[in-house]
Design a protein around this motif. Structure first.
Motif, PDB file in Angstrom:
ATOM      1  N   ILE A  77      10.250  -9.356  38.443  1.00 33.32           N
ATOM      2  CA  ILE A  77      11.689  -9.100  38.360  1.00 33.32           C
ATOM      3  C   ILE A  77      12.477 -10.399  38.563  1.00 33.32           C
ATOM      4  O   ILE A  77      13.429 -10.701  37.828  1.00 33.32           O
ATOM      5  N   ALA A  78      12.082 -11.188  39.545  1.00 34.05           N
ATOM      6  CA  ALA A  78      12.784 -12.452  39.830  1.00 34.05           C
ATOM      7  C   ALA A  78      12.660 -13.424  38.657  1.00 34.05           C
ATOM      8  O   ALA A  78      13.627 -14.090  38.278  1.00 34.05           O
ATOM      9  N   LEU A  79      11.463 -13.499  38.072  1.00 30.35           N
ATOM     10  CA  LEU A  79      11.244 -14.397  36.933  1.00 30.35           C
ATOM     11  C   LEU A  79      12.044 -13.953  35.713  1.00 30.35           C
ATOM     12  O   LEU A  79      12.621 -14.773  34.991  1.00 30.35           O
ATOM     13  N   PHE A  80      12.079 -12.637  35.501  1.00 34.71           N
ATOM     14  CA  PHE A  80      12.816 -12.126  34.340  1.00 34.71           C
ATOM     15  C   PHE A  80      14.316 -12.353  34.503  1.00 34.71           C
ATOM     16  O   PHE A  80      15.017 -12.643  33.525  1.00 34.71           O
ATOM     17  N   LYS A  81      14.790 -12.274  35.738  1.00 32.07           N
ATOM     18  CA  LYS A  81      16.213 -12.530  35.992  1.00 32.07           C
ATOM     19  C   LYS A  81      16.575 -13.963  35.598  1.00 32.07           C
ATOM     20  O   LYS A  81      17.637 -14.205  35.008  1.00 32.07           O
ATOM     21  N   GLU A  82      15.687 -14.903  35.930  1.00 32.33           N
ATOM     22  CA  GLU A  82      15.914 -16.301  35.553  1.00 32.33           C
ATOM     23  C   GLU A  82      16.007 -16.450  34.038  1.00 32.33           C
ATOM     24  O   GLU A  82      16.786 -17.244  33.519  1.00 32.33           O
ATOM     25  N   LYS A  83      15.191 -15.691  33.346  1.00 32.22           N
ATOM     26  CA  LYS A  83      15.133 -15.804  31.886  1.00 32.22           C
ATOM     27  C   LYS A  83      16.320 -15.124  31.207  1.00 32.22           C
ATOM     28  O   LYS A  83      16.944 -15.693  30.311  1.00 32.22           O
ATOM     29  N   ILE A  84      16.650 -13.919  31.645  1.00 31.54           N
ATOM     30  CA  ILE A  84      17.604 -13.090  30.899  1.00 31.54           C
ATOM     31  C   ILE A  84      19.047 -13.287  31.369  1.00 31.54           C
ATOM     32  O   ILE A  84      19.995 -13.061  30.609  1.00 31.54           O
ATOM     33  N   GLY A  85      19.210 -13.726  32.620  1.00 28.68           N
ATOM     34  CA  GLY A  85      20.571 -13.932  33.141  1.00 28.68           C
ATOM     35  C   GLY A  85      21.356 -12.632  33.221  1.00 28.68           C
ATOM     36  O   GLY A  85      20.861 -11.618  33.716  1.00 28.68           O
ATOM     37  N   GLN A  86      22.576 -12.651  32.702  1.00 33.19           N
ATOM     38  CA  GLN A  86      23.462 -11.482  32.789  1.00 33.19           C
ATOM     39  C   GLN A  86      23.409 -10.585  31.546  1.00 33.19           C
ATOM     40  O   GLN A  86      24.161  -9.622  31.440  1.00 33.19           O
ATOM     41  N   LYS A  87      22.515 -10.902  30.608  1.00 29.84           N
ATOM     42  CA  LYS A  87      22.430 -10.107  29.384  1.00 29.84           C
ATOM     43  C   LYS A  87      21.861  -8.714  29.674  1.00 29.84           C
ATOM     44  O   LYS A  87      21.011  -8.533  30.541  1.00 29.84           O
ATOM     45  N   THR A  88      22.308  -7.747  28.888  1.00 29.06           N
ATOM     46  CA  THR A  88      21.738  -6.404  28.961  1.00 29.06           C
ATOM     47  C   THR A  88      20.389  -6.416  28.244  1.00 29.06           C
ATOM     48  O   THR A  88      20.208  -7.100  27.233  1.00 29.06           O
ATOM     49  N   ILE A 142      19.137  -4.317  39.904  1.00 30.06           N
ATOM     50  CA  ILE A 142      19.634  -4.118  38.540  1.00 30.06           C
ATOM     51  C   ILE A 142      20.340  -2.766  38.427  1.00 30.06           C
ATOM     52  O   ILE A 142      20.152  -1.879  39.274  1.00 30.06           O
ATOM     53  N   GLU A 143      21.139  -2.641  37.394  1.00 31.69           N
ATOM     54  CA  GLU A 143      21.818  -1.381  37.093  1.00 31.69           C
ATOM     55  C   GLU A 143      21.228  -0.787  35.826  1.00 31.69           C
ATOM     56  O   GLU A 143      20.867  -1.528  34.905  1.00 31.69           O
ATOM     57  N   LYS A 144      21.142   0.524  35.790  1.00 29.21           N
ATOM     58  CA  LYS A 144      20.612   1.219  34.614  1.00 29.21           C
ATOM     59  C   LYS A 144      21.728   1.993  33.937  1.00 29.21           C
ATOM     60  O   LYS A 144      22.523   2.663  34.586  1.00 29.21           O
ATOM     61  N   GLN A 145      21.790   1.857  32.611  1.00 30.84           N
ATOM     62  CA  GLN A 145      22.749   2.643  31.816  1.00 30.84           C
ATOM     63  C   GLN A 145      21.969   3.471  30.787  1.00 30.84           C
ATOM     64  O   GLN A 145      20.945   3.010  30.283  1.00 30.84           O
ATOM     65  N   GLY A 146      22.472   4.648  30.486  1.00 33.28           N
ATOM     66  CA  GLY A 146      21.798   5.505  29.510  1.00 33.28           C
ATOM     67  C   GLY A 146      20.642   6.249  30.144  1.00 33.28           C
ATOM     68  O   GLY A 146      20.362   6.144  31.338  1.00 33.28           O
ATOM     69  N   SER A 147      19.942   7.010  29.346  1.00 37.93           N
ATOM     70  CA  SER A 147      18.817   7.796  29.864  1.00 37.93           C
ATOM     71  C   SER A 147      17.673   7.814  28.862  1.00 37.93           C
ATOM     72  O   SER A 147      17.859   7.636  27.661  1.00 37.93           O
ATOM     73  N   VAL A 148      16.468   8.034  29.384  1.00 44.52           N
ATOM     74  CA  VAL A 148      15.216   8.124  28.629  1.00 44.52           C
ATOM     75  C   VAL A 148      15.105   6.971  27.629  1.00 44.52           C
ATOM     76  O   VAL A 148      15.144   5.816  28.015  1.00 44.52           O
ATOM     77  N   ASN A 149      14.987   7.266  26.323  1.00 44.27           N
ATOM     78  CA  ASN A 149      14.756   6.211  25.327  1.00 44.27           C
ATOM     79  C   ASN A 149      15.971   5.321  25.081  1.00 44.27           C
ATOM     80  O   ASN A 149      15.840   4.265  24.466  1.00 44.27           O
TER      81      ASN A 149
END
Length: 318
Positions: free
Chosen positions: A262-273, A304-311
């Motif tokens: 999770i920490a590594l992915f945060k570095e990569k993706i930044g604030q993007k959804t 992190i925040e989650k938006q939407g559901s399932v797929n």
């Protein structure tokens, strides 16, 4: 002037393999190990590089020094380790293409060990192995000019940094620019050159493999001296680098924990959804259910925040 060396088939093959290794390491995020592993590899690096120069401290004793515990050992050996810890902690503050930064690093590394730490030598020296003179270094009067030429080569030559870092390492040892501490400085500076382009090298204990092949390391330096070019040493060092990367891939590919990913992915993706699929693509050695568990954990932890559901779910870091 460009130092003499040839790009052999062996060098090309090793560069290709190393490039593949680095690609795989970047894809699996092994270029930034966990905090505990960074500490362990740094200790291994310091211990190996100093042991090559005759230091007696073990990895356990170096760990104790890092934790401000008392260690019973020769004062000189303790000071060598303390200095090495300081200089490796400052690695990111040195510009590998600046001679003055190299002199500054040497000043820290050899502080209290020699009188002229951080100063290029002006006297003549010979390197003695056993009872015979192994290498007559260039005269003291030539050192400043030779080092300026060597840094010009680093800055201006178009060869790959994998090759240039090996050439620098050899030429540095040949020039022997300081009265003492040249071996540990040559290995340190090659690491610094490599990590500017490939972050994995900051905590890759290449020195421990050099220690295992110490006799061959010195033999290749000597062979290059006799041939008048650094080709044998380049082949040797690229082989060491390749082995170090292979060992990293074999031993650590599956050691990342949920919080590490999770920490590594945060570095990569930044604030993007992002989606679970995008997360999964960054960690190709985990399954879809593992990716789901990672993201669920991060949501529960408030990372992190989650938006939407399932797929239709997507996520973003807070």
């Amino acid at each position: 002037m460009k130092p003499p060396y040839q790009i052999t088939d062996k060098i090309l093959a090793l560069v290709a393999s190393i490039s593949e290794n680095i690609g795989e390491i970047n894809a699996t995020h092994l270029y930034k190990p966990t905090t505990e592993l960074r500490k362990k590899n740094r200790i291994k690096t310091i211990q190996s590089s100093l042991e090559i120069e005759g230091n007696t401290l073990t990895e356990e004793q170096i760990t104790a020094l890092l934790e401000d515990k008392r260690v019973i050992a020769p004062k000189k050996d303790i000071l060598e380790v303390q200095n090495a810890i300081k200089v490796y902690d400052l690695l990111n503050q040195f510009n590998p293409y600046q001679l003055k930064d190299l002199e500054k690093a040497h000043g820290i590394l050899m502080h209290g060990l020699i009188e002229n730490a951080g100063k290029l030598r002006t006297t003549n020296v010979g390197i003695i192995k056993g009872s015979k003179v192994e290498h007559i270094a260039p005269s003291g009067a030539m050192i400043k000019g030779l080092m300026i030429d060597l840094f010009d080569y680093l800055k201006k030559d178009t060869d790959l940094i994998l090759i240039k870092s090996c050439v620098f390492h050899y030429e540095f040892e040949f020039i022997h620019p300081f009265v003492d501490g040249n071996g540990r400085m040559g290995r340190l500076w090659q690491t610094l050159l490599l990590m500017q382009k490939y972050p994995v090298f900051e905590f890759l204990p290449v020195e421990s493999l050099i220690k295992q092949k110490q006799e061959e390391y010195y033999a290749k330096l000597s062979e290059s001296d006799k041939k008048g070019n650094s080709t044998p040493f380049i082949e040797f060092m690229l082989g060491i680098i390749h082995k170090a990367l292979e060992e990293l891939l074999q031993s650590q590919n599956k050691t990342l924990r949920t919080e590490d990913r999770i920490a590594l992915f945060k570095e990569k993706i930044g604030q993007k959804t992002f989606t679970r699929k995008e997360y999964l693509q960054s960690f190709k050695n985990i399954s879809a259910p593992t990716a789901s568990r990672d993201l669920k954990w991060a949501v529960e932890q408030g990372i992190i925040e989650k938006q939407g559901s399932v797929n239709q779910s997507c996520y973003s870091f807070k």
